[in-house]
Scaffold this active site. Structure first.
Site, PDB file in Angstrom:
ATOM      1  N   HIS A 192       4.137  16.577   3.038  1.00 39.53           N
ATOM      2  CA  HIS A 192       5.049  17.619   3.487  1.00 39.53           C
ATOM      3  C   HIS A 192       4.430  19.003   3.271  1.00 39.53           C
ATOM      4  O   HIS A 192       3.392  19.159   2.625  1.00 39.53           O
ATOM      5  CB  HIS A 192       6.379  17.496   2.756  1.00 39.53           C
ATOM      6  N   GLU A 196       5.284  21.583   1.447  1.00 38.47           N
ATOM      7  CA  GLU A 196       5.156  22.079   0.085  1.00 38.47           C
ATOM      8  C   GLU A 196       3.934  21.497  -0.612  1.00 38.47           C
ATOM      9  O   GLU A 196       3.236  22.192  -1.365  1.00 38.47           O
ATOM     10  CB  GLU A 196       6.428  21.732  -0.712  1.00 38.47           C
ATOM     11  N   CYS A 215       9.870  16.733  -2.619  1.00 35.73           N
ATOM     12  CA  CYS A 215       9.169  18.011  -2.782  1.00 35.73           C
ATOM     13  C   CYS A 215       9.823  18.869  -3.862  1.00 35.73           C
ATOM     14  O   CYS A 215       9.151  19.703  -4.482  1.00 35.73           O
ATOM     15  CB  CYS A 215       9.143  18.756  -1.451  1.00 35.73           C
ATOM     16  N   GLU A 267      13.504  14.076  33.401  1.00 38.91           N
ATOM     17  CA  GLU A 267      12.766  14.673  34.516  1.00 38.91           C
ATOM     18  C   GLU A 267      13.288  14.264  35.884  1.00 38.91           C
ATOM     19  O   GLU A 267      12.770  14.719  36.894  1.00 38.91           O
ATOM     20  CB  GLU A 267      11.273  14.331  34.394  1.00 38.91           C
TER      21      GLU A 267
END
Length: 344
Positions: A52, A54, A90, A287
């Site tokens: 991540h 951090e 984290c 689309e």
């Protein structure tokens, strides 16, 4: 609000955006470590399943600056996680590194995180500041927040129309957008987790639905094909990207074809949203064709519509979808093509 906070949070957003198209179903996150106004570390979540923001931020601090970490402030665009996923929490890293202050862009509304990271930090004595460039941080991860808050993917509708308002000839594809716009469309593809077309578009256009004109990954291909009419030698069956065929649950399925069976006698869009949410599809670029696009519009199930009006194209044939509501936002012109983005 301290203007300094906003400067470093803007850097977090710049870093986070570098991973566009690579982190889903996780969010894009950037982190910056600052000591007395000097950046001593920065990082971002680069690829789903890997470290991540951090972690990358702390790991980037040079050996001579590591003793400054317990006196530094960490800026992070999204609340640090407090749970074990593919990587450790984290929030635990921040506490272990004895970082005394964390400035957060926006709270993570994912139930496994929401507020828990902040609670853990504050319980450990970390000073936490929240809400710095909050709207910008939410906008960056609009797909992630829509997925968790509305329990459906973020839906982007896209079509190209002629000046007369047609998107195709009756039974043949039409060249409308120019080469520059086509590159932009492929950039859009790289930013979304999946791309969807209906049977008619797949049969008439024989599209690749991959990302050939931009850097980054190709989206997962979703082909609405209730009776599996798209021949096995068509491009959407190739191995250049993962394909799922959305079929009627009564349709026999041959080997080696990935299908998502639905009940085509019932409302289709709600079923699609439920099954794509279950499969952790954060976003869909729809689309075409006109009928499929109009179904999303009629159901009110869309977040953005990107309408390209080219200088060329059919003067009769298949009419473009009709937006029933939508707030026009960004307008750009590329070599004569006018592109308007609407928000629902």
């Amino acid at each position: 609000m301290d203007g300094t906070h906003e400067i470093f949070m803007q850097r977090c957003l710049q870093l986070a955006s570098l991973a566009s198209g690579f982190t889903a179903p996780n969010p894009m996150v950037g982190a910056v470590l600052v000591h007395n106004g000097r950046v001593i570390g920065e990082g971002f979540h680069q690829i789903y399943g890997q470290a991540h923001a951090e972690v990358n931020c702390v790991n980037s601090v040079s050996p001579e600056d590591r003793q400054l970490i317990p006196e530094a402030t960490m800026y992070v665009s999204l609340e640090p996680c407090a749970h074990h996923g593919k990587t450790p929490p984290c929030a635990d890293l921040i506490i272990r590194e004895r970082i005394p202050q964390v400035v957060i862009g926006c709270v993570d509304t994912f139930s496994a995180v929401s507020g828990k990271g902040i609670e853990k930090l504050e319980a450990a004595g970390v000073k936490v500041v929240t809400g710095v460039l909050e709207q910008e941080c939410r906008e960056l991860n609009k797909r992630f927040f829509t997925y968790h808050e509305k329990k459906r993917p973020y839906i982007v509708l896209k079509w190209a129309q002629s000046p007369q308002g047609y998107i195709a000839h009756d039974n043949a594809p039409a060249m409308i957008s120019n080469e520059v716009t086509n590159r932009l469309v492929h950039r859009w593809r790289s930013e979304e987790m999946s791309i969807m077309v209906g049977t008619r578009t797949a049969l008439i256009d024989n599209p690749h639905l991959n990302n050939r004109l931009w850097t980054g990954l190709s989206p997962i291909r979703l082909i609405l094909d209730p009776h599996l009419k798209v021949p096995a030698d068509y491009n959407v069956h190739d191995m250049n990207a993962l394909s799922f065929f959305i079929t009627d649950k009564q349709t026999p399925v041959p080997d080696r074809v990935n299908v998502i069976p639905l009940d085509f006698t019932a409302a289709l869009i709600p079923q699609l949203m439920e099954v794509l949410h279950q499969r952790q599809i954060l976003s869909v670029l729809v689309e075409g064709g006109a009928n499929l696009l109009q179904q999303f519009i009629d159901a009110g199930c869309w977040d953005e519509a990107r309408v390209i009006t080219g200088k060329r194209g059919p003067q009769s044939g298949l009419r473009a979808p009709q937006l029933k509501q939508g707030v026009p936002g960004e307008i750009i012109t590329l070599d004569g093509d006018a592109i308007i983005t609407y928000r629902n």
